[in-house]
Design a protein around this motif. Structure first.
Motif, PDB file in Angstrom:
ATOM      1  N   GLN A 145      53.233  27.121  70.164  1.00  0.00           N
ATOM      2  CA  GLN A 145      53.623  26.154  69.137  1.00  0.00           C
ATOM      3  C   GLN A 145      54.641  26.707  68.155  1.00  0.00           C
ATOM      4  O   GLN A 145      55.335  25.927  67.505  1.00  0.00           O
ATOM      5  N   ALA A 146      54.700  28.023  68.042  1.00  0.00           N
ATOM      6  CA  ALA A 146      55.539  28.635  67.014  1.00  0.00           C
ATOM      7  C   ALA A 146      55.998  30.006  67.480  1.00  0.00           C
ATOM      8  O   ALA A 146      55.395  30.617  68.368  1.00  0.00           O
ATOM      9  N   TYR A 147      57.085  30.504  66.866  1.00  0.00           N
ATOM     10  CA  TYR A 147      57.508  31.880  67.137  1.00  0.00           C
ATOM     11  C   TYR A 147      56.356  32.845  66.899  1.00  0.00           C
ATOM     12  O   TYR A 147      56.205  33.854  67.607  1.00  0.00           O
ATOM     13  N   ALA A 148      55.527  32.538  65.911  1.00  0.00           N
ATOM     14  CA  ALA A 148      54.424  33.439  65.542  1.00  0.00           C
ATOM     15  C   ALA A 148      53.489  33.697  66.711  1.00  0.00           C
ATOM     16  O   ALA A 148      52.835  34.753  66.767  1.00  0.00           O
ATOM     17  N   ASP A 149      53.424  32.778  67.672  1.00  0.00           N
ATOM     18  CA  ASP A 149      52.533  32.965  68.817  1.00  0.00           C
ATOM     19  C   ASP A 149      52.916  34.177  69.657  1.00  0.00           C
ATOM     20  O   ASP A 149      52.066  34.745  70.353  1.00  0.00           O
ATOM     21  N   LEU A 150      54.181  34.581  69.613  1.00  0.00           N
ATOM     22  CA  LEU A 150      54.606  35.741  70.394  1.00  0.00           C
ATOM     23  C   LEU A 150      54.015  37.037  69.857  1.00  0.00           C
ATOM     24  O   LEU A 150      54.028  38.063  70.529  1.00  0.00           O
ATOM     25  N   TRP A 151      53.489  36.995  68.631  1.00  0.00           N
ATOM     26  CA  TRP A 151      52.861  38.167  68.023  1.00  0.00           C
ATOM     27  C   TRP A 151      51.362  38.234  68.344  1.00  0.00           C
ATOM     28  O   TRP A 151      50.692  39.132  67.898  1.00  0.00           O
ATOM     29  N   ASP A 152      50.847  37.310  69.121  1.00  0.00           N
ATOM     30  CA  ASP A 152      49.427  37.322  69.489  1.00  0.00           C
ATOM     31  C   ASP A 152      49.150  38.525  70.381  1.00  0.00           C
ATOM     32  O   ASP A 152      49.824  38.713  71.408  1.00  0.00           O
ATOM     33  N   PRO A 153      48.174  39.372  70.034  1.00  0.00           N
ATOM     34  CA  PRO A 153      47.892  40.569  70.841  1.00  0.00           C
ATOM     35  C   PRO A 153      47.581  40.283  72.298  1.00  0.00           C
ATOM     36  O   PRO A 153      47.733  41.172  73.149  1.00  0.00           O
ATOM     37  N   LYS A 154      47.171  39.057  72.631  1.00  0.00           N
ATOM     38  CA  LYS A 154      46.859  38.768  74.037  1.00  0.00           C
ATOM     39  C   LYS A 154      48.116  38.783  74.914  1.00  0.00           C
ATOM     40  O   LYS A 154      48.013  38.833  76.143  1.00  0.00           O
ATOM     41  N   TYR A 155      49.297  38.774  74.280  1.00  0.00           N
ATOM     42  CA  TYR A 155      50.536  38.849  75.033  1.00  0.00           C
ATOM     43  C   TYR A 155      51.161  40.240  74.966  1.00  0.00           C
ATOM     44  O   TYR A 155      52.354  40.406  75.224  1.00  0.00           O
ATOM     45  N   ARG A 156      50.342  41.235  74.647  1.00  0.00           N
ATOM     46  CA  ARG A 156      50.841  42.616  74.586  1.00  0.00           C
ATOM     47  C   ARG A 156      51.584  42.967  75.883  1.00  0.00           C
ATOM     48  O   ARG A 156      51.063  42.795  76.983  1.00  0.00           O
ATOM     49  N   GLY A 157      52.782  43.468  75.729  1.00  0.00           N
ATOM     50  CA  GLY A 157      53.565  43.905  76.880  1.00  0.00           C
ATOM     51  C   GLY A 157      54.169  42.779  77.701  1.00  0.00           C
ATOM     52  O   GLY A 157      54.850  43.044  78.696  1.00  0.00           O
ATOM     53  N   ARG A 158      53.940  41.534  77.308  1.00  0.00           N
ATOM     54  CA  ARG A 158      54.431  40.396  78.091  1.00  0.00           C
ATOM     55  C   ARG A 158      55.512  39.593  77.365  1.00  0.00           C
ATOM     56  O   ARG A 158      55.928  38.554  77.853  1.00  0.00           O
ATOM     57  N   VAL A 159      55.940  40.069  76.217  1.00  0.00           N
ATOM     58  CA  VAL A 159      57.025  39.436  75.482  1.00  0.00           C
ATOM     59  C   VAL A 159      58.301  40.235  75.717  1.00  0.00           C
ATOM     60  O   VAL A 159      58.302  41.460  75.607  1.00  0.00           O
ATOM     61  N   GLY A 160      59.364  39.546  76.082  1.00  0.00           N
ATOM     62  CA  GLY A 160      60.643  40.208  76.301  1.00  0.00           C
ATOM     63  C   GLY A 160      61.720  39.616  75.406  1.00  0.00           C
ATOM     64  O   GLY A 160      61.735  38.407  75.159  1.00  0.00           O
ATOM     65  N   LEU A 165      70.928  39.246  71.683  1.00  0.00           N
ATOM     66  CA  LEU A 165      70.497  38.256  70.684  1.00  0.00           C
ATOM     67  C   LEU A 165      69.778  38.942  69.526  1.00  0.00           C
ATOM     68  O   LEU A 165      68.846  38.384  68.945  1.00  0.00           O
ATOM     69  N   HIS A 166      70.227  40.135  69.160  1.00  0.00           N
ATOM     70  CA  HIS A 166      69.535  40.891  68.121  1.00  0.00           C
ATOM     71  C   HIS A 166      69.483  40.121  66.800  1.00  0.00           C
ATOM     72  O   HIS A 166      68.446  40.105  66.128  1.00  0.00           O
ATOM     73  N   LEU A 167      70.587  39.476  66.419  1.00  0.00           N
ATOM     74  CA  LEU A 167      70.578  38.727  65.162  1.00  0.00           C
ATOM     75  C   LEU A 167      69.634  37.531  65.231  1.00  0.00           C
ATOM     76  O   LEU A 167      68.898  37.252  64.284  1.00  0.00           O
ATOM     77  N   GLN A 168      69.650  36.842  66.365  1.00  0.00           N
ATOM     78  CA  GLN A 168      68.772  35.690  66.531  1.00  0.00           C
ATOM     79  C   GLN A 168      67.305  36.102  66.558  1.00  0.00           C
ATOM     80  O   GLN A 168      66.436  35.403  66.014  1.00  0.00           O
ATOM     81  N   ASN A 169      67.015  37.232  67.177  1.00  0.00           N
ATOM     82  CA  ASN A 169      65.643  37.738  67.194  1.00  0.00           C
ATOM     83  C   ASN A 169      65.183  38.125  65.788  1.00  0.00           C
ATOM     84  O   ASN A 169      64.031  37.886  65.406  1.00  0.00           O
ATOM     85  N   MET A 170      66.082  38.713  65.015  1.00  0.00           N
ATOM     86  CA  MET A 170      65.739  39.095  63.653  1.00  0.00           C
ATOM     87  C   MET A 170      65.498  37.866  62.789  1.00  0.00           C
ATOM     88  O   MET A 170      64.599  37.844  61.949  1.00  0.00           O
ATOM     89  N   GLU A 171      66.295  36.828  63.001  1.00  0.00           N
ATOM     90  CA  GLU A 171      66.086  35.601  62.242  1.00  0.00           C
ATOM     91  C   GLU A 171      64.721  34.993  62.564  1.00  0.00           C
ATOM     92  O   GLU A 171      63.984  34.567  61.668  1.00  0.00           O
ATOM     93  N   ALA A 172      64.376  34.955  63.859  1.00  0.00           N
ATOM     94  CA  ALA A 172      63.080  34.395  64.260  1.00  0.00           C
ATOM     95  C   ALA A 172      61.935  35.181  63.630  1.00  0.00           C
ATOM     96  O   ALA A 172      60.960  34.605  63.139  1.00  0.00           O
ATOM     97  N   ALA A 173      62.040  36.499  63.616  1.00  0.00           N
ATOM     98  CA  ALA A 173      61.003  37.329  63.010  1.00  0.00           C
ATOM     99  C   ALA A 173      60.892  37.058  61.514  1.00  0.00           C
ATOM    100  O   ALA A 173      59.789  37.055  60.943  1.00  0.00           O
ATOM    101  N   SER A 174      62.031  36.811  60.875  1.00  0.00           N
ATOM    102  CA  SER A 174      62.010  36.488  59.448  1.00  0.00           C
ATOM    103  C   SER A 174      61.267  35.182  59.193  1.00  0.00           C
ATOM    104  O   SER A 174      60.481  35.072  58.238  1.00  0.00           O
ATOM    105  N   LEU A 175      61.481  34.185  60.052  1.00  0.00           N
ATOM    106  CA  LEU A 175      60.781  32.912  59.905  1.00  0.00           C
ATOM    107  C   LEU A 175      59.279  33.095  60.097  1.00  0.00           C
ATOM    108  O   LEU A 175      58.474  32.469  59.396  1.00  0.00           O
ATOM    109  N   VAL A 176      58.894  33.938  61.034  1.00  0.00           N
ATOM    110  CA  VAL A 176      57.466  34.235  61.247  1.00  0.00           C
ATOM    111  C   VAL A 176      56.866  34.859  59.996  1.00  0.00           C
ATOM    112  O   VAL A 176      55.719  34.578  59.626  1.00  0.00           O
TER     113      VAL A 176
END
Length: 339
Positions: A145-160, A165-176
């Motif tokens: 549902q949200a970028y924040a879901d990628l930080w769920d420990p159940k997806y350890r090692g499964r997020v790429g 897209l370093h700037l875009q990834n940083m922006e998404a992390a900021s929103l989280v």
């Protein structure tokens, strides 16, 4: 030096109100080539501009050399490009150098139908997409549902993530982290948390696609249009628009002040915003039209477009913030996050 052919101006301006001064001749378009260049040739260059006396020559190459050429030629009386294609962040950076003509509806009538949030005073918005979450539905049966879901420990090692897209990834992390697109600082801590969850970073889109296909990773942050093309190629992905709000990417066209054929270049921008040409890009590459009169088939629209509610939450990158902080942000990404 390119030569020009003479023809009646009326041949060019037929059907293009407001472009009575446009000239025929040759228009040199600095672009990426590949599918993008092929689609321009098949849907803009030949069918729309060819009959009006414009011969289009594509100057094909990567984006960075195109920017270098703009800067190197800005003092020249005549440059080598009439139309320059760049992504939105780079177009903003070049516009700050004062190298582009203003783009106005009087010279580009189809601009009146462009989505307002995508308009810039120095360029025409050609195609756009949104930054979303791509996921493997077999491995992630409940859509995120949200970028924040990628930080769920159940997806350890499964997020790429992909490095480019370093700037875009940083922006998404900021929103989280509760921040905004105007300040990426809160995202730094969140990215380090993701690193502790064994996030994988890939050097290219192609490498990330291979990891998704092999199911090495299950989730990523990526452009919706890219996900559309990957899915067509057999990679098992669906997309989810994040609750934090998707962020746009827009590929734009501008006219250098020292273009040899400025009137023809403005006619080119107008043709690129033609609803027929826009629909062809959507069908082939998955980028949504930037003009409101381009009607997509319902199934295609479902796959590449945002709902009205999602469109209302669409975020535009803060180009000024990125320009001021890009070096420091890249340093953090390379020297702290990736080390």
């Amino acid at each position: 030096m390119f030569t020009r052919r003479s023809a009646l101006a009326a041949a060019l301006t037929a059907g293009l109100p407001g472009l009575a001064t446009a000239q025929s001749g040759q228009v040199v378009v600095g672009t990426w080539g590949g599918d993008y260049g092929d689609l321009l040739a098949a849907n803009v260059d030949k069918p729309i501009l060819g009959p009006r006396g414009l011969e289009v020559v594509q100057d094909v190459g990567p984006q960075d050399p195109r920017k270098t050429k703009l800067i190197a030629e800005r003092q020249a009386r005549r440059g080598s490009m009439d139309v320059c294609c760049l992504s939105d962040v780079d177009m903003f950076t070049m516009a700050q150098q004062g190298v582009f003509e203003p783009v106005e509806e009087g010279r580009v009538p189809n601009l009146a139908r462009a989505i307002p949030s995508l308009k810039r005073p120095y360029s025409a918005p050609h195609i756009y997409s949104a930054k979303v979450i791509l996921y493997n539905p077999a491995k992630v049966p409940t859509p995120p549902q949200a970028y924040a879901d990628l930080w769920d420990p159940k997806y350890r090692g499964r997020v790429g993530l992909v490095d480019i897209l370093h700037l875009q990834n940083m922006e998404a992390a900021s929103l989280v982290a509760g921040g905004t697109e105007h300040d990426y600082e809160p995202g730094k801590k969140k990215l380090m948390e993701l690193r502790s969850l064994d996030v994988k970073v890939y050097p290219s889109n192609e490498a990330l696609a291979a990891a998704l296909k092999s199911e090495e990773v299950w989730l990523t942050i990526m452009w919706l249009a890219r996900g559309f093309m990957w899915k067509k190629a057999g990679i098992p992905v669906e997309h989810a628009v994040p609750a934090e709000g998707a962020t746009s990417i827009c590929f734009e066209m501008a006219v250098p002040k020292n273009a040899r054929n400025r009137d023809g270049a403005m006619a080119y921008l107008n043709a690129a915003l033609d609803a027929r040409a826009q629909t062809a890009f959507a069908d082939r590459m998955g980028y949504a039209p930037t003009v409101t009169d381009a009607q997509l088939p319902p199934e295609l629209a479902r796959q590449i477009s945002l709902t009205p509610e999602q469109q209302a939450k669409l975020r535009t990158p803060d180009y000024e913030y990125i320009a001021r902080n890009q070096v420091a942000l890249i340093d953090f990404w390379n020297k702290e996050f990736k080390r």
